[in-house]
Scaffold this active site. Structure first.
Site, mmCIF file in Angstrom:
data_model
loop_
_atom_site.group_PDB
_atom_site.id
_atom_site.type_symbol
_atom_site.label_atom_id
_atom_site.label_comp_id
_atom_site.label_asym_id
_atom_site.label_seq_id
_atom_site.Cartn_x
_atom_site.Cartn_y
_atom_site.Cartn_z
ATOM 1 N N GLY A 1 -3.108 25.731 7.314
ATOM 2 C CA GLY A 1 -4.514 26.053 7.323
ATOM 3 C C GLY A 1 -5.403 25.538 8.425
ATOM 4 N N PRO B 1 1.949 25.151 8.926
ATOM 5 C CA PRO B 1 0.961 25.870 9.726
ATOM 6 C C PRO B 1 1.473 27.236 10.182
ATOM 7 C CG PRO B 1 2.092 24.241 11.079
ATOM 8 C CD PRO B 1 2.590 24.047 9.663
ATOM 9 N N GLY B 2 0.599 28.200 10.190
ATOM 10 C CA GLY B 2 0.930 29.516 10.729
ATOM 11 C C GLY B 2 0.012 29.815 11.907
ATOM 12 N N TYR C 1 -12.165 40.801 6.856
ATOM 13 C CA TYR C 1 -12.999 39.650 6.525
ATOM 14 C C TYR C 1 -13.908 39.207 7.675
ATOM 15 C CZ TYR C 1 -8.373 37.726 7.885
ATOM 16 O OH TYR C 1 -7.167 37.500 8.485
ATOM 17 N N CYS D 1 -9.593 56.981 11.982
ATOM 18 C CA CYS D 1 -10.604 57.868 11.416
ATOM 19 C C CYS D 1 -11.383 57.189 10.297
ATOM 20 C CB CYS D 1 -9.946 59.143 10.932
ATOM 21 S SG CYS D 1 -9.075 59.952 12.265
ATOM 22 N N GLU D 2 -12.085 56.155 10.675
ATOM 23 C CA GLU D 2 -12.945 55.410 9.746
ATOM 24 C C GLU D 2 -14.124 54.937 10.581
ATOM 25 O OE1 GLU D 2 -12.329 54.348 6.470
ATOM 26 O OE2 GLU D 2 -10.371 55.334 6.395
ATOM 27 N N TYR E 1 -1.719 36.941 12.431
ATOM 28 C CA TYR E 1 -2.286 37.933 11.505
ATOM 29 C C TYR E 1 -2.773 39.196 12.220
ATOM 30 C CZ TYR E 1 -1.987 33.804 8.594
ATOM 31 O OH TYR E 1 -1.521 32.694 7.949
HETATM 32 C C1 LIG Z 1 -1.109 31.374 4.653
HETATM 33 C C2 LIG Z 1 -0.380 30.188 4.214
HETATM 34 C C3 LIG Z 1 -0.016 29.211 5.145
HETATM 35 C C4 LIG Z 1 -0.400 29.275 6.590
HETATM 36 O O1 LIG Z 1 -1.774 29.224 6.754
HETATM 37 P P1 LIG Z 1 -2.421 29.182 8.214
HETATM 38 O O2 LIG Z 1 -3.860 29.262 7.962
HETATM 39 O O3 LIG Z 1 -1.895 30.372 8.947
HETATM 40 O O4 LIG Z 1 -1.982 27.912 8.836
HETATM 41 C C5 LIG Z 1 0.715 28.143 4.693
HETATM 42 N N1 LIG Z 1 1.084 28.035 3.393
HETATM 43 C C6 LIG Z 1 0.749 28.953 2.475
HETATM 44 C C7 LIG Z 1 1.195 28.778 1.083
HETATM 45 C C8 LIG Z 1 0.004 30.048 2.852
HETATM 46 O O5 LIG Z 1 -0.346 30.950 1.933
#
Ligand SMILES: *Cc1c(COP(=O)(O)O)cnc(C)c1O
Length: 431
Positions: A248, A291-292, A334, A360-361, A390
């Site tokens: 996150g 982390p993503g 969002y 087409c929106e 994302y």
């Molecule tokens: C989405 C998610 C992440 C990654 O969140 P980021 O905001 O991309 O770092 C990690 N764990 C869980 C369970 C998630 O749903």
């Protein structure tokens, strides 16, 4: 520039990871996703180094595959020594195809089907992150049937609102993920899991949200989790060996976003956690994070070709490109913010445009009110920054549009990691 892998030459040429965005667009076509391999690796290393320093060798960082998953990225994450947070058969399959070690995969998700459970057990996925009691029953039935013992983490909801400084009840207890602590349900969840001989309950998982900037969100999460772990020890005699704090951390999309010093934050979380665990008389569990966004977001850029520019007097200007909500739905979903740059000029004579796409929106806007040269015209390229997370993973085929390729930039070379989806590909599944 919003990220230091973006530069502009004196003649106006915009470069990403040293490559001219315009030239890459000539070579690979548009819309085009670019990814800076070095930045992905650097971001992995930043996390891993901070984790080793503050949580020890035994700690682990899982890359949250949902941010952006294709084989090359899984290979890079594996090479860097990351684990993987996967939520579907598709993500697990992609990772395994890339040679990702199954024992480093954590299988998340709030709605695992029986087929999903069987698939992951067949492939010896390292750990299930069990979301709820129904899943617990299904997994336990299947592991018993197979006479195997599966490592699990239990997902609990700490009731933290990541966007305020208050520990809040509503708005957090009511999320669809995990089992809430404050209703008492999480304690029962753990008790139930401990009764299952076929499950090795390694510990707890929580995830409070995405785009976290507030400085003490993880500290407050640790407070709640530590209190809960102390209660588990007191009431159930159970000591968690692992604690996964979720993902996150936020990234900078626009200049006004703060610059999160993630290693410093991790250091603060670690010293806080050590202190409160000590006070509670609990041992330090193995700590994980997943982390993503902060691994891949600033490693990405999207390049579009302008198809038309519209001026509606006293109202609005549009730059309309060959992409749109099909390759980047985040503003539509969002109201996500982005920095948008012209690929080849900076004139000083700018106008405000809505950057729209070809879908087409009317709501097909990638970003409203962006500043671009007033003479922006058909054939120009515009770049949307920080699209590594994302974007590709949320792309759709709306309007039967093929998804763009992902071109990886590695030093001086540019190579296709995911090829462009063609009209033939789109018919490949039609019988
Ligand atoms: C989405 C998610 C992440 C990654 O969140 P980021 O905001 O991309 O770092 C990690 N764990 C869980 C369970 C998630 O749903």
């Amino acid at each position: 520039m919003i990220s230091d892998n973006i530069t502009r030459d004196a003649d106006g040429t915009l470069r990403f990871a040293g490559h001219s965005a315009d030239e890459l667009a000539d070579t690979f076509g548009t819309p085009l996703y670019l990814m800076d391999e070095k930045r992905i690796r650097d971001n992995c290393r930043m996390y891993l180094a901070a984790f080793r320093e503050h949580f020890g060798e035994n700690s682990a960082v899982l890359y949250a595959a949902k941010a952006c998953a294709f084989k090359a990225i899984c290979r890079i994450a594996a090479e860097e020594g990351m684990g993987l947070d996967a939520v579907s058969v598709g993500e697990i399959h992609t990772a395994l195809e890339a040679g990702f070690p199954a024992d480093r995969i954590y299988f998340h998700g709030d709605a695992k089907t029986d087929d999903d459970i069987r698939y992951a057990l067949d492939r010896n996925v390292g750990c299930f992150v069990v979301d709820n009691e129904t899943e617990l029953e299904a997994l336990s039935a299947e592991t018993k049937r197979r006479s195997v013992r599966q490592k699990v983490l239990l997902r609990v909801t700490p009731g933290i609102d990541p966007h305020t400084y208050e520990a809040v009840n509503t708005g957090t207890v009511d999320v669809k993920f995990g089992v809430p602590i404050e209703t008492g349900q999480a304690l029962e969840f753990v008790r139930r899991a401990l009764d299952e001989e076929s499950l090795d309950v390694a510990g707890l998982h929580c995830h409070v949200g995405s785009e976290v900037f507030d400085e003490d969100v993880f500290e407050r999460t640790c407070d709640v989790m530590t209190a809960f772990m102390a209660r588990l020890r007191r009431e159930l005699g159970y000591t968690a060996r692992e604690l996964d704090l979720g993902g996150g951390y936020g990234v900078r999309y626009v200049e006004s976003d703060p610059r999160a010093d993630i290693p410093a934050r991790i250091g603060e979380v670690a010293s806080h956690l050590k202190r409160i665990l000590g006070e509670a008389g609990l041992p330090m569990p193995r700590i994980l994070m997943e982390p993503g966004r902060s691994i891949v977001a600033d490693a990405g850029m999207t390049v579009y070709t302008v198809c038309t520019v519209k001026h509606i007097p006293n109202c609005k200007n549009y730059v309309i490109t060959d992409g749109g909500m099909a390759d980047d739905p985040r503003w539509c979903l969002y109201r996500a913010r982005y920095s948008v740059l012209h690929a080849s000029r900076e004139t000083g004579e700018n106008e405000i445009f809505d950057l729209a796409g070809r879908c087409c929106e009317s709501g097909d806007i990638v970003q409203p009110a962006v500043e671009l040269p007033a003479d922006t015209r058909r054939g120009d390229r515009v770049c949307v920054c920080t699209t590594g997370a994302y974007n590709y993973s949320m792309a759709s085929n709306y309007n039967r549009l093929g998804r763009p390729p992902v071109v990886m930039l590695t030093g001086g070379s540019a190579w296709t990691a995911v090829r462009r989806e063609t009209a033939e590909d789109l018919c490949a599944l039609d019988l």
